[in-house]
Design a protein around this motif. Structure first.
Motif, PDB file in Angstrom:
ATOM      1  N   ARG A  44       0.833  -1.210   0.000  1.00 51.17           N
ATOM      2  CA  ARG A  44       0.000   0.000   0.000  1.00 51.17           C
ATOM      3  C   ARG A  44       0.864   1.255   0.000  1.00 51.17           C
ATOM      4  NH1 ARG A  44      -3.614  -0.797   5.083  1.00 51.17           N
ATOM      5  NH2 ARG A  44      -4.127   1.402   4.664  1.00 51.17           N
ATOM      6  N   ASP A  47       2.559   1.737  -3.428  1.00 53.89           N
ATOM      7  CA  ASP A  47       1.668   2.320  -4.441  1.00 53.89           C
ATOM      8  C   ASP A  47       1.569   3.831  -4.277  1.00 53.89           C
ATOM      9  OD1 ASP A  47       1.111  -0.125  -5.628  1.00 53.89           O
ATOM     10  OD2 ASP A  47      -0.663  -0.497  -4.398  1.00 53.89           O
ATOM     11  N   PHE A  70       3.910  -5.170  -8.633  1.00 54.57           N
ATOM     12  CA  PHE A  70       3.158  -6.058  -9.519  1.00 54.57           C
ATOM     13  C   PHE A  70       3.676  -7.490  -9.408  1.00 54.57           C
ATOM     14  CE2 PHE A  70       2.169  -8.128 -13.521  1.00 54.57           C
ATOM     15  CZ  PHE A  70       0.856  -7.747 -13.757  1.00 54.57           C
ATOM     16  N   GLU A  73       2.076  -8.803  -6.290  1.00 50.83           N
ATOM     17  CA  GLU A  73       0.616  -8.875  -6.348  1.00 50.83           C
ATOM     18  C   GLU A  73       0.149  -8.282  -7.674  1.00 50.83           C
ATOM     19  OE1 GLU A  73      -2.275  -8.039  -2.837  1.00 50.83           O
ATOM     20  OE2 GLU A  73      -2.214  -6.199  -4.050  1.00 50.83           O
ATOM     21  N   PRO A  74       0.053  -9.107  -8.710  1.00 47.51           N
ATOM     22  CA  PRO A  74      -0.348  -8.594 -10.027  1.00 47.51           C
ATOM     23  C   PRO A  74      -1.833  -8.250 -10.062  1.00 47.51           C
ATOM     24  CG  PRO A  74      -0.011 -10.969 -10.120  1.00 47.51           C
ATOM     25  CD  PRO A  74       0.396 -10.542  -8.756  1.00 47.51           C
ATOM     26  N   THR A  75      -2.141  -6.996 -10.324  1.00 44.88           N
ATOM     27  CA  THR A  75      -3.524  -6.539 -10.388  1.00 44.88           C
ATOM     28  C   THR A  75      -3.718  -5.686 -11.636  1.00 44.88           C
ATOM     29  OG1 THR A  75      -3.100  -4.496  -9.165  1.00 44.88           O
ATOM     30  CG2 THR A  75      -3.660  -6.454  -7.865  1.00 44.88           C
ATOM     31  N   TRP A  76      -4.982  -5.529 -12.034  1.00 42.88           N
ATOM     32  CA  TRP A  76      -5.292  -4.647 -13.164  1.00 42.88           C
ATOM     33  C   TRP A  76      -4.858  -3.223 -12.855  1.00 42.88           C
ATOM     34  CZ3 TRP A  76      -8.907  -0.664 -12.253  1.00 42.88           C
ATOM     35  CH2 TRP A  76      -9.031   0.223 -13.329  1.00 42.88           C
ATOM     36  N   ARG A  77      -5.089  -2.761 -11.631  1.00 42.39           N
ATOM     37  CA  ARG A  77      -4.781  -1.377 -11.308  1.00 42.39           C
ATOM     38  C   ARG A  77      -3.297  -1.095 -11.490  1.00 42.39           C
ATOM     39  NH1 ARG A  77      -7.857   2.254  -9.191  1.00 42.39           N
ATOM     40  NH2 ARG A  77      -9.394   0.708  -8.549  1.00 42.39           N
ATOM     41  N   ARG A  78      -2.437  -2.026 -11.108  1.00 44.61           N
ATOM     42  CA  ARG A  78      -0.989  -1.792 -11.275  1.00 44.61           C
ATOM     43  C   ARG A  78      -0.581  -1.900 -12.734  1.00 44.61           C
ATOM     44  NH1 ARG A  78      -0.723  -4.861  -6.117  1.00 44.61           N
ATOM     45  NH2 ARG A  78      -0.400  -3.261  -4.505  1.00 44.61           N
ATOM     46  N   ARG A 123      -6.979  -7.829 -18.472  1.00 44.57           N
ATOM     47  CA  ARG A 123      -7.556  -7.992 -17.136  1.00 44.57           C
ATOM     48  C   ARG A 123      -8.886  -7.244 -17.006  1.00 44.57           C
ATOM     49  NH1 ARG A 123      -3.571  -9.865 -13.505  1.00 44.57           N
ATOM     50  NH2 ARG A 123      -1.525  -9.997 -14.497  1.00 44.57           N
ATOM     51  N   GLU A 124      -9.007  -6.113 -17.700  1.00 42.55           N
ATOM     52  CA  GLU A 124     -10.214  -5.285 -17.609  1.00 42.55           C
ATOM     53  C   GLU A 124     -10.533  -4.720 -18.985  1.00 42.55           C
ATOM     54  OE1 GLU A 124     -13.429  -4.105 -15.916  1.00 42.55           O
ATOM     55  OE2 GLU A 124     -11.878  -4.912 -14.574  1.00 42.55           O
ATOM     56  N   SER A 127     -12.083  -1.117 -19.465  1.00 43.61           N
ATOM     57  CA  SER A 127     -11.515   0.030 -18.765  1.00 43.61           C
ATOM     58  C   SER A 127     -11.566   1.277 -19.648  1.00 43.61           C
ATOM     59  CB  SER A 127     -10.064  -0.255 -18.366  1.00 43.61           C
ATOM     60  OG  SER A 127      -9.437   0.921 -17.903  1.00 43.61           O
TER      61      SER A 127
END
Length: 404
Positions: A44, A47, A70, A73-78, A123-124, A127
């Motif tokens: 957190r 980021d 990333f 923790e690979p996420t769409w936001r990153r 992922r999204e 978007s």
């Protein structure tokens, strides 16, 4: 979930406070409190710090930090954030990068953007922000690749319109992107010759942005006027350009006098067209593209000496479009039968375009080839035009007046 230790919890509290104050230097300084290597409990804070680094145009440092996050923790936001950081780096003038930071090269920015925008959209797929950025990238960074740009803008527009009304009202950030996608989509559609679509998008932008001004009113009305002019609706175009003259936005308005001059010329009123430029712009401060347009107006009215004088003024002031003006001058010389002078001037246009823009200027090559054919030098003309066979003519060519 493992509780945060007190020092890390305190860092997060300070990060939130710095964010509220937009104190990006203080937030970026918390980078010293991140563990090396990065740990999941510090994601957190990482980021937040990466966001601050991006705000400070330290794009390379921000990218390295988000890539570490990333990996954990690979996420769409990153993935979306990494695409944006490469996008921002490509758009950032070198002079704006801090002196102690190393800017990304154009190739690094391009490779990174494509890698991460593909990941983000996998992922999204819906978007809106990622689709809009993909459109801008193609339209502005990748040498006006307007077909894929328009597809991306239309997809972003469709996704926004499909949102529930309550969410559209709540998400002002998405409304801003939607309005900008309408504007950019109209521009790309206009470049591609899709006039009806450009008109719809431009008018939708005027309506959707009336209360927010996410796109400056002067630009909204200008785009609507350009679409109407392309559709042959000259009265509507003139009204839109006149509204643009009085609308809020950046103070520079010279290009709008050029738009109004074009409307008058298309009505067959060259004197009125010339008046828009001559009466509303001072000769000593008139930009090169307006001198070139004024020359075109005089040429259309058969005033060749006045046309040549205006074009010569354009050449003297111009830094990037001399080839456009020299081609016009050469054509007049050729029409008068002065082939030697025409040949020299076409050559200057061709050489300038290759030196300044690393491209062949088709009108100058075709004009010079016509002179060679008139002299019976067909083989030389064919050789001159051979490179054009590999590069088909484009529908759109920047002339310096298509928008500001």
């Amino acid at each position: 979930m493992t509780a945060l230790d007190p020092s890390r919890r305190d860092a997060l509290v300070r990060a939130r406070e710095y964010t509220k104050r937009n104190d990006w230097n203080a937030l970026a300084a918390l980078r010293r409190e991140l563990p090396t290597p990065l740990e999941p409990e510090a994601l957190r804070l990482a980021d937040d710090v990466a966001f601050a680094l991006g705000q400070l145009r330290r794009h390379r440092d921000a990218i390295l930090l988000v890539e570490q996050a990333f990996a954990l923790e690979p996420t769409w936001r990153r993935a979306s954030g990494l695409a944006y950081l490469h996008y921002a780096a490509a758009m950032c003038p070198p002079r704006d990068v801090p002196t102690d930071a190393r800017a990304l090269s154009r190739d690094e920015a391009r490779e990174g953007f494509h890698r991460w925008i593909e990941d983000a959209l996998e992922r999204e797929p819906g978007s809106i922000k990622d689709l809009y950025r993909l459109g801008v990238w193609n339209a502005q960074v990748e040498s006006a690749k307007d077909k894929p740009a328009l597809r991306a803008f239309l997809a972003a527009i469709e996704r926004y319109r499909a949102l529930p009304e309550a969410e559209r009202a709540r998400r002002g950030d998405l409304t801003k992107v939607y309005v900008k996608a309408l504007y950019a989509g109209a521009r790309s559609a206009l470049r591609l010759g899709r006039v009806a679509l450009a008109r719809r998008l431009a008018f939708a932008c005027v309506r959707a942005d009336a209360a927010t001004d996410h796109v400056a009113p002067v630009f909204r009305f200008d785009m609507a006027g350009r679409a109407c002019a392309a559709a042959g609706e000259l009265d509507h175009a003139e009204r839109a350009f006149r509204l643009a003259l009085d609308a809020d936005g950046p103070p520079r308005r010279d290009y709008l006098y050029g738009r109004l001059a074009d409307v008058a010329l298309r009505r067959g009123e060259p004197d009125a067209a010339a008046a828009w430029i001559e009466r509303h712009t001072r000769a000593e401060r008139r930009p090169a593209y307006l001198w070139r347009q004024l020359g075109d107006i005089h040429h259309a009215a058969g005033r060749l000496d006045e046309a040549l004088a205006a074009w010569q003024a354009a050449v003297e002031q111009d830094r990037g479009g001399k080839h456009l003006t020299w081609t016009r001058i050469a054509a007049v010389h050729a029409a008068r039968g002065d082939h030697r002078r025409a040949e020299r001037t076409y050559r200057k246009a061709i050489d300038f375009a290759r030196r300044r823009w690393s491209k062949d200027h088709r009108p100058a090559l075709e004009g010079l080839a016509a002179i060679y054919r008139d002299r019976g030098k067909t083989e030389l003309a064919d050789k001159l035009l051979a490179p054009l066979a590999k590069a088909p003519a484009r529908r759109f060519e920047r002339t310096g007046t298509e928008g500001r």
